[in-house]
Scaffold this motif. Structure first.
Motif, PDB file in Angstrom:
ATOM      1  N   ILE A 213       0.839  -1.207   0.000  1.00 10.32           N
ATOM      2  CA  ILE A 213       0.000   0.000   0.000  1.00 10.32           C
ATOM      3  C   ILE A 213       0.873   1.255   0.000  1.00 10.32           C
ATOM      4  O   ILE A 213       0.545   2.261  -0.638  1.00 10.32           O
ATOM      5  CB  ILE A 213      -0.988  -0.003   1.194  1.00 10.32           C
ATOM      6  CG1 ILE A 213      -2.126   1.000   0.960  1.00 10.32           C
ATOM      7  CG2 ILE A 213      -0.302   0.311   2.508  1.00 10.32           C
ATOM      8  CD1 ILE A 213      -3.133   0.581  -0.048  1.00 10.32           C
ATOM      9  N   ILE A 214       2.006   1.199   0.694  1.00 10.82           N
ATOM     10  CA  ILE A 214       2.937   2.331   0.695  1.00 10.82           C
ATOM     11  C   ILE A 214       3.519   2.541  -0.706  1.00 10.82           C
ATOM     12  O   ILE A 214       3.565   3.667  -1.216  1.00 10.82           O
ATOM     13  CB  ILE A 214       4.058   2.103   1.729  1.00 10.82           C
ATOM     14  CG1 ILE A 214       3.495   2.235   3.150  1.00 10.82           C
ATOM     15  CG2 ILE A 214       5.214   3.081   1.516  1.00 10.82           C
ATOM     16  CD1 ILE A 214       4.457   1.808   4.248  1.00 10.82           C
ATOM     17  N   CYS A 215       3.940   1.455  -1.328  1.00  9.77           N
ATOM     18  CA  CYS A 215       4.511   1.559  -2.679  1.00  9.77           C
ATOM     19  C   CYS A 215       3.477   2.036  -3.688  1.00  9.77           C
ATOM     20  O   CYS A 215       3.803   2.793  -4.617  1.00  9.77           O
ATOM     21  CB  CYS A 215       5.094   0.215  -3.107  1.00  9.77           C
ATOM     22  SG  CYS A 215       6.591  -0.248  -2.210  1.00  9.77           S
ATOM     23  N   ASP A 216       2.233   1.617  -3.505  1.00  3.62           N
ATOM     24  CA  ASP A 216       1.173   2.059  -4.409  1.00  3.62           C
ATOM     25  C   ASP A 216       0.967   3.567  -4.308  1.00  3.62           C
ATOM     26  O   ASP A 216       0.833   4.255  -5.329  1.00  3.62           O
ATOM     27  CB  ASP A 216      -0.126   1.324  -4.080  1.00  3.62           C
ATOM     28  CG  ASP A 216      -1.227   1.616  -5.092  1.00  3.62           C
ATOM     29  OD1 ASP A 216      -1.003   1.390  -6.294  1.00  3.62           O
ATOM     30  OD2 ASP A 216      -2.308   2.087  -4.681  1.00  3.62           O
ATOM     31  N   ALA A 217       0.962   4.082  -3.077  1.00  5.28           N
ATOM     32  CA  ALA A 217       0.810   5.532  -2.891  1.00  5.28           C
ATOM     33  C   ALA A 217       1.996   6.286  -3.484  1.00  5.28           C
ATOM     34  O   ALA A 217       1.831   7.341  -4.104  1.00  5.28           O
ATOM     35  CB  ALA A 217       0.659   5.851  -1.407  1.00  5.28           C
ATOM     36  N   LEU A 218       3.200   5.745  -3.305  1.00  6.87           N
ATOM     37  CA  LEU A 218       4.394   6.385  -3.872  1.00  6.87           C
ATOM     38  C   LEU A 218       4.344   6.390  -5.398  1.00  6.87           C
ATOM     39  O   LEU A 218       4.678   7.391  -6.039  1.00  6.87           O
ATOM     40  CB  LEU A 218       5.651   5.657  -3.390  1.00  6.87           C
ATOM     41  CG  LEU A 218       6.010   5.816  -1.908  1.00  6.87           C
ATOM     42  CD1 LEU A 218       7.121   4.847  -1.527  1.00  6.87           C
ATOM     43  CD2 LEU A 218       6.424   7.248  -1.598  1.00  6.87           C
ATOM     44  N   ASN A 219       3.919   5.277  -5.978  1.00  2.00           N
ATOM     45  CA  ASN A 219       3.828   5.197  -7.439  1.00  2.00           C
ATOM     46  C   ASN A 219       2.811   6.190  -7.986  1.00  2.00           C
ATOM     47  O   ASN A 219       3.044   6.830  -9.020  1.00  2.00           O
ATOM     48  CB  ASN A 219       3.460   3.779  -7.867  1.00  2.00           C
ATOM     49  CG  ASN A 219       4.592   2.788  -7.657  1.00  2.00           C
ATOM     50  OD1 ASN A 219       5.755   3.181  -7.623  1.00  2.00           O
ATOM     51  ND2 ASN A 219       4.260   1.519  -7.504  1.00  2.00           N
ATOM     52  N   LYS A 220       1.690   6.326  -7.292  1.00  3.62           N
ATOM     53  CA  LYS A 220       0.679   7.289  -7.729  1.00  3.62           C
ATOM     54  C   LYS A 220       1.206   8.718  -7.653  1.00  3.62           C
ATOM     55  O   LYS A 220       0.862   9.564  -8.482  1.00  3.62           O
ATOM     56  CB  LYS A 220      -0.583   7.153  -6.868  1.00  3.62           C
ATOM     57  CG  LYS A 220      -1.411   5.910  -7.146  1.00  3.62           C
ATOM     58  CD  LYS A 220      -2.648   5.881  -6.258  1.00  3.62           C
ATOM     59  CE  LYS A 220      -3.510   4.656  -6.538  1.00  3.62           C
ATOM     60  NZ  LYS A 220      -4.706   4.616  -5.651  1.00  3.62           N
ATOM     61  N   ALA A 221       2.032   8.987  -6.643  1.00  7.53           N
ATOM     62  CA  ALA A 221       2.609  10.326  -6.482  1.00  7.53           C
ATOM     63  C   ALA A 221       3.818  10.543  -7.392  1.00  7.53           C
ATOM     64  O   ALA A 221       4.332  11.663  -7.485  1.00  7.53           O
ATOM     65  CB  ALA A 221       3.021  10.545  -5.033  1.00  7.53           C
ATOM     66  N   LYS A 222       4.277   9.451  -8.022  1.00  4.65           N
ATOM     67  CA  LYS A 222       5.423   9.487  -8.931  1.00  4.65           C
ATOM     68  C   LYS A 222       6.700   9.947  -8.224  1.00  4.65           C
ATOM     69  O   LYS A 222       7.490  10.735  -8.761  1.00  4.65           O
ATOM     70  CB  LYS A 222       5.128  10.371 -10.145  1.00  4.65           C
ATOM     71  CG  LYS A 222       3.964   9.861 -10.986  1.00  4.65           C
ATOM     72  CD  LYS A 222       3.691  10.740 -12.196  1.00  4.65           C
ATOM     73  CE  LYS A 222       2.525  10.187 -13.006  1.00  4.65           C
ATOM     74  NZ  LYS A 222       2.209  11.029 -14.187  1.00  4.65           N
TER      75      LYS A 222
END
Length: 308
Positions: A213-222
């Protein structure tokens, strides 16, 4: 872009040592010592006088004093963990709306995501405020653990009383939210009533699920994890966040854990209290990236990336 414009918190001055909570938790001294010595909990704030309405009114009133134009407050949202906080037919938000003359405010409560419900409110507000940049929203958190069942998260944490209020809009310049991710781990809806085998299965998946979930948020924020200056977690316990730090290969010094020994877990209020503390201590400077992340019984995982 959704931003947190201002926050206020209320934490009872009355603090009770974990080892003195036998009555409130119905836990034995040896079990309390586990929460204290291993989980890192030392004290929790406990509301001595007053009811829930008067309690959450304290940060709300301070926030409204900051907000000069109440007519711009379009949404008043109360997020909480406990599903039922009032007698049937009693509308706390309606009382607050009338008391403070928030005539333009649309009211609703959120509880389905339990202690991660604040994140779902953020996600919903990105939609509600997107086309209304002149409007504000207020999100209130606050609960009092009035039974031993609420005071203890079995095998995880002990709960303190706290309340917060946040002012949000899409025209702010600080604490701008770059991304948000919410995820349901299906199969665990019984929460604290899960069997030992179900809890064991959940524990085996939890750390990896938090990383995802942390990586998903980071990916969305680029952005990448190395750009994050601070993680603001839910205050579950110290060992859990040490494990997550190791799994992320992320410095434990950059995860804000200072409030866990002082306050324990405070339902939906953890992240705002941690943000408030971090700002007071100058742990964030202009342009820093930070990440809020946490978990709610059920089990709901959430993470959001901000730039200060």
């Amino acid at each position: 872009m959704l931003s947190i414009n201002h926050i206020e918190i209320e934490i009872p001055k009355n603090r009770i040592a974990i080892m003195d909570l036998e009555k409130e938790t119905q836990l034995s001294k040896p079990m309390l010592s586990v929460y204290s010595m291993i989980y890192g909990l030392k004290t929790i704030p406990v509301l001595e006088q007053g009811d829930l309405q008067s309690f959450i009114t304290i940060p709300l009133k301070k926030l409204l004093d900051y907000c000069h134009d109440k007519t711009k407050i379009k949404y008043l949202i109360f997020v909480h963990t406990t599903a039922i906080l009032h007698p049937f037919g009693y509308s706390l938000l309606t009382i607050l709306k009338e008391k403070y003359k928030l005539n333009s405010a649309i009211l609703f409560e959120m509880t389905m995501q339990k202690c991660a419900s604040y994140f779902k409110a953020l996600e919903i507000l990105t939609v509600l405020l997107k086309n209304n940049p002149d409007y504000y929203a207020i999100v209130i958190t606050g609960e009092v653990a009035f039974t031993p069942l609420l005071r203890v998260v079995p095998g995880s944490s002990i709960v303190g009383d706290a309340a917060t209020a946040s002012l949000l809009s899409c025209d702010g310049f600080d604490n701008q939210m770059l991304s948000i991710s919410n995820h349901l781990m299906s199969g665990y809806a019984k929460g604290i009533y899960l069997s030992d085998s179900e809890i064991k299965t959940f524990d085996s998946k939890f750390i990896q699920s938090m990383l995802e979930i942390i990586c998903d948020a980071l990916n969305k924020a680029k952005i990448t994890l190395d750009k994050i200056n601070l993680i603001l977690p839910h205050n579950v316990n110290l060992p859990t966040w040490r494990k997550i730090a190791i799994a992320l290969n992320f410095s434990i010094e950059k995860i804000y854990l200072d409030n866990i020994p002082k306050y324990g877990h405070t339902f939906c209020s953890d992240h705002i209290i941690n943000l408030h503390s971090a700002l007071l201590e100058n742990r964030l400077k202009k342009g820093d990236y930070y990440l809020m992340t946490g978990c709610g019984m059920g089990f709901y995982l959430a993470a959001a990336v901000f730039i200060y």
